[in-house]
Scaffold this motif. Structure first.
Motif, PDB file in Angstrom:
ATOM      1  N   ALA A 147       0.657  -1.500  -0.316  1.00 37.43           N
ATOM      2  CA  ALA A 147      -0.326  -0.069   0.123  1.00 37.43           C
ATOM      3  C   ALA A 147       0.919   1.483  -0.278  1.00 37.43           C
ATOM      4  N   CYS A 148       2.327   1.455   0.825  1.00 30.09           N
ATOM      5  CA  CYS A 148       3.297   2.670   0.769  1.00 30.09           C
ATOM      6  C   CYS A 148       3.643   2.649  -0.691  1.00 30.09           C
ATOM      7  N   CYS A 149       4.180   1.887  -0.624  1.00 37.50           N
ATOM      8  CA  CYS A 149       5.019   1.403  -2.653  1.00 37.50           C
ATOM      9  C   CYS A 149       3.486   2.055  -3.756  1.00 37.50           C
ATOM     10  N   VAL A 150       2.752   1.859  -4.070  1.00 38.91           N
ATOM     11  CA  VAL A 150       1.529   1.874  -4.093  1.00 38.91           C
ATOM     12  C   VAL A 150       1.284   3.882  -4.222  1.00 38.91           C
ATOM     13  N   SER A 151       0.868   4.351  -3.029  1.00 40.36           N
ATOM     14  CA  SER A 151       1.593   5.303  -2.949  1.00 40.36           C
ATOM     15  C   SER A 151       2.241   5.913  -3.023  1.00 40.36           C
ATOM     16  N   VAL A 152       3.030   5.541  -2.996  1.00 40.79           N
ATOM     17  CA  VAL A 152       4.791   6.379  -3.120  1.00 40.79           C
ATOM     18  C   VAL A 152       4.831   6.185  -5.040  1.00 40.79           C
ATOM     19  N   VAL A 154       2.205   6.484  -7.229  1.00 41.30           N
ATOM     20  CA  VAL A 154       0.890   7.424  -7.548  1.00 41.30           C
ATOM     21  C   VAL A 154       1.561   8.983  -7.030  1.00 41.30           C
ATOM     22  N   ALA A 155       2.433   9.212  -5.860  1.00 36.43           N
ATOM     23  CA  ALA A 155       2.548  10.138  -5.968  1.00 36.43           C
ATOM     24  C   ALA A 155       3.692  10.662  -6.675  1.00 36.43           C
ATOM     25  N   ARG A 158       2.202  11.491 -10.092  1.00 36.58           N
ATOM     26  CA  ARG A 158       1.314  13.460 -10.565  1.00 36.58           C
ATOM     27  C   ARG A 158       2.437  14.047 -10.660  1.00 36.58           C
ATOM     28  N   ALA A 172       2.103   0.886 -10.690  1.00 36.54           N
ATOM     29  CA  ALA A 172       0.752   0.973  -9.197  1.00 36.54           C
ATOM     30  C   ALA A 172      -0.140  -0.185  -9.483  1.00 36.54           C
ATOM     31  N   CYS A 176      -1.332  -3.757  -7.662  1.00 33.15           N
ATOM     32  CA  CYS A 176      -3.170  -3.682  -7.393  1.00 33.15           C
ATOM     33  C   CYS A 176      -3.581  -5.049  -8.092  1.00 33.15           C
ATOM     34  N   THR A 210      -9.510  -3.720  -3.648  1.00 29.41           N
ATOM     35  CA  THR A 210      -8.578  -3.884  -4.442  1.00 29.41           C
ATOM     36  C   THR A 210      -9.048  -4.009  -6.398  1.00 29.41           C
TER      37      THR A 210
END
Length: 294
Positions: A147-152, A154-155, A158, A172, A176, A210
């Motif tokens: 989850a942290c990996c996906v957040s990084v 995606v951030a 952007r 990302a 998932c 997910t």
């Protein structure tokens, strides 16, 4: 690798490829309404839903999900998800027929590279079976890290544009999809216990969440750049992360030692094949995505 797992995984890839091509075929038919606004958008959606190709694609998508569930129930995560990379091979064959696009020599070379790379990787890795369930603590640790990996990812996506954004979003999305497949495998282990066991485990609802997130991220990924930029991260990422999840969650393992060399060679061939195939008009839906961008 048992035969049922391989056959069901390939049927899932075939069905998913058919769904993609058929729904794109429905989408390229000329619209009977023009203009903008909510009413026009609703009218176009109604037209799309009235096209036989769209419903054929939707049916194929349902079949793909069913075949994937059967494959995950019968075999290892580290076998099923890599085999789904063959979707691009089937997309080329079906797309060439539906869009009447004759693939060139370069496209066929990419086809052989992807097929050969996939075979080399799986035969060299020789994934071994593991358990059917993972502990909640293991899910918490692995799921939290991903989850942290996906957040990084995606951030980071952007903050950039073009091919790099598409690649980051593809990675990302791959995470998932791999997690969704792992959750489905966890749920299938409860099938023998009956519907109550399936409906009362948190894995069922986490898998649905997910899965929805995967589809939303996929749409963003496809809009972010060309297929050649996003597909390698998406396809290879799903396969390789699934191999890792098979080991971390279910105790599956792949051969190491000297076999790492042909495994890496197989992954490299797959990457080159994927890039080549995503530039084919038959895969991209009648024209190359690079052309669509210009």
């Amino acid at each position: 690798m048992n035969a049922l797992t391989v056959v069901m995984a390939l049927l899932s890839a075939l069905s998913n490829a058919a769904a993609s091509v058929l729904q794109r075929r429905a989408a390229v038919e000329p619209d009977e309404v023009s203009g903008r606004g909510v009413r026009v958008a609703a009218a176009r959606l109604a037209e799309l839903l009235g096209r036989p190709y769209w419903w054929a694609g939707a049916s194929a998508l349902v079949l793909s999900a069913v075949f994937q569930v059967i494959a995950l129930d019968a075999g290892q995560l580290s076998v099923v998800q890599p085999l789904l990379a063959s979707e691009l091979l089937f997309t080329l064959l079906i797309g060439a027929a539906v869009f009447r696009s004759r693939p060139g020599a370069g496209t066929w070379l990419s086809f052989v590279m992807l097929a050969g790379g996939l075979a080399v990787f799986l035969l060299s890795a020789s994934p071994s079976p593991g358990g059917e369930r993972a502990s909640d603590w293991r899910w918490l640790a692995v799921g939290g890290g991903l989850a942290c990996c996906v957040s990084v990812l995606v951030a980071a996506a952007r903050r950039v544009h073009g091919p790099l954004r598409a690649a980051l979003l593809g990675a990302a999305t791959a995470v998932c999809f791999a997690v969704t497949a792992a959750l489905i495998k966890e749920v299938t282990a409860r099938f023998p216990e009956g519907p109550t066991a399936v409906l009362t485990t948190w894995h069922t609802y986490a898998g649905a969440a997910t899965g929805l997130l995967s589809l939303l991220l996929l749409q963003w990924t496809l809009r972010a750049g060309t297929l050649a930029a996003s597909q390698p991260a998406l396809t290879l990422g799903d396969a390789l992360i699934s191999v890792a999840l098979g080991g971390l969650l279910f105790g599956e393992s792949i051969a190491l030692g000297w076999r790492v060399l042909p495994e890496c060679a197989g992954v490299g061939l797959m990457a080159l094949g994927i890039v080549g195939l995503t530039r084919s008009p038959a895969v991209a839906g009648g024209r190359s995505w690079d052309e669509a961008e210009t």
